[in-house]
Design an enzyme around this catalytic site. Structure first.
Site, mmCIF file in Angstrom:
data_model
loop_
_atom_site.group_PDB
_atom_site.id
_atom_site.type_symbol
_atom_site.label_atom_id
_atom_site.label_comp_id
_atom_site.label_asym_id
_atom_site.label_seq_id
_atom_site.Cartn_x
_atom_site.Cartn_y
_atom_site.Cartn_z
ATOM 1 N N GLU A 13 -35.270 -55.142 -62.883
ATOM 2 C CA GLU A 13 -36.004 -54.302 -63.612
ATOM 3 C C GLU A 13 -37.476 -55.192 -64.404
ATOM 4 O OE1 GLU A 13 -35.364 -50.356 -64.266
ATOM 5 O OE2 GLU A 13 -35.044 -49.921 -61.650
ATOM 6 N N ARG A 23 -38.988 -47.467 -57.875
ATOM 7 C CA ARG A 23 -39.515 -48.376 -59.490
ATOM 8 C C ARG A 23 -40.569 -49.194 -58.918
ATOM 9 N NH1 ARG A 23 -36.490 -44.678 -60.195
ATOM 10 N NH2 ARG A 23 -34.293 -45.279 -60.783
ATOM 11 N N SER A 49 -30.541 -49.854 -67.205
ATOM 12 C CA SER A 49 -30.523 -50.193 -66.264
ATOM 13 C C SER A 49 -31.991 -51.782 -65.909
ATOM 14 C CB SER A 49 -31.401 -49.416 -65.015
ATOM 15 O OG SER A 49 -30.439 -48.128 -65.219
#
Length: 339
Positions: free
Chosen positions: A335, A169, A239
């Site tokens: 995130e 990520r 998420s």
């Protein structure tokens, strides 16, 4: 170039331009349909003395209620097959293409390689920034190169996979926020196609005869629909926290508290933990805090319960991080970008 020539939109409403549906407004806005306009837009922001914020689909951001600057929406379009070899199909797409539609297009054309990434909201341009991943695959697995506009130098730069510095990520673009604007993405899809069925829920497809990328994509979409709320129905950013990667000692401390804690050994020997599991075990699945909450279907998903703004999302994120750290001693990291 004047504000009128660029057709800047005053009091630009962004509430419908972010998947969390947060109440948000920008002093000025612009819908960028031609990348050739980007240098002029950067220059105009400088002339006005205003910051310039670039957005795609608004799927991985927490937008401030009022932004005293210019918000540009990347809306460029275009996708094509660039080359075909014995080993790969090279495809390209403009940054403003919708990611889900792009994946579906590749599958309809019989190309495999992106089917595990089906159903992820956002745009093509955002995919390499986050190095999006799901169901055992990442964009880095099929990445060829991308072109980006460097706002500091005004140059168009081509980034190879190594230059993007992809990680879990993560990419160079997250470490230099605002500097580069992704313009186009090129992916090398493998030939012959080999399905990636390592993820739970996909492995049983291995026994099916004549398995196709479309069959895998349909299963991925079905799994996502069964676990994750649809942002168009229940506003969310997917998420919300990264799965933490910790030392063996830190993972052992979690296992000492709950022996069945899921853990996944990484190539460097560290351990990846499940953020969703940590949040649920902290009693926060379906938790509500004012106008924000966590999904009753998946603890990792923060939702807008109605009329939320950035401060509401920030409050619940802080509460979740504090509770998980208190329970397990593990620090979670968001995130989405707060901007």
């Amino acid at each position: 170039m004047s504000e009128k020539a660029l057709r800047l939109i005053p009091d630009f409403d962004l509430t419908a331009r972010n998947t969390l549906a947060l109440a948000a407004q920008s002093r000025l806005g612009y819908v960028l349909e031609d990348t050739a306009q980007l240098p002029a837009l950067v220059a105009e922001a400088g002339r006005l003395g205003l910051p310039l914020r670039i957005l795609g689909g608004g799927s991985n951001v927490v937008l401030s209620r009022n932004y005293e600057g210019i918000t540009a929406i990347i809306a460029t379009r275009g996708r094509s097959v660039l080359a075909e070899t014995r080993d790969h199909v090279l495809i390209g797409a403009a940054a403003g293409e919708t990611w889900t539609e792009f994946v579906a297009w590749t599958v309809r054309n019989g190309f495999g390689g992106l089917e595990n990434l089906a159903g992820i909201p956002g745009t093509v341009g955002a995919a390499p920034v986050q190095n999006i991943g799901a169901y055992g695959a990442e964009i880095a697995d099929v990445f060829h190169n991308l072109t980006a506009f460097d706002r500091e130098t005004g140059e168009i730069i081509i980034f190879s996979a190594d230059e993007c510095a992809f990680a879990y990520r993560d990419s160079i673009f997250k470490h230099r926020p605002g500097r580069y604007v992704v313009l186009t993405l090129r992916l090398a899809l493998p030939r012959p196609w080999q399905p990636n069925l390592r993820f739970a829920g996909l492995s049983e497809l291995a026994s099916l005869p004549d398995l196709t990328p479309a069959m895998v994509m349909d299963r991925v979409v079905a799994i996502r629909a069964s676990k994750l709320p649809d942002w168009r129905v229940t506003p969310n950013a997917g998420s919300f926290f990264q799965n933490p990667i910790v030392s063996v000692q830190e993972a052992d401390a979690v296992s000492a508290l709950v022996p069945e804690a899921p853990r996944f050994v990484q190539a460097d020997g560290r351990i990846k933990l499940s953020a969703g599991w940590l949040i649920e075990q902290s009693g926060l699945k379906g938790f509500a805090l004012g106008k924000a909450g966590t999904s009753e279907r998946h603890a990792l998903v923060v939702v807008n319960r109605g009329g939320a703004a950035a401060e509401d999302i920030g409050a619940i994120a802080a509460h979740i991080k504090a509770r998980v750290f208190e329970r397990f001693g593990v620090q979670l990291h968001e995130e989405p970008v707060f901007c």
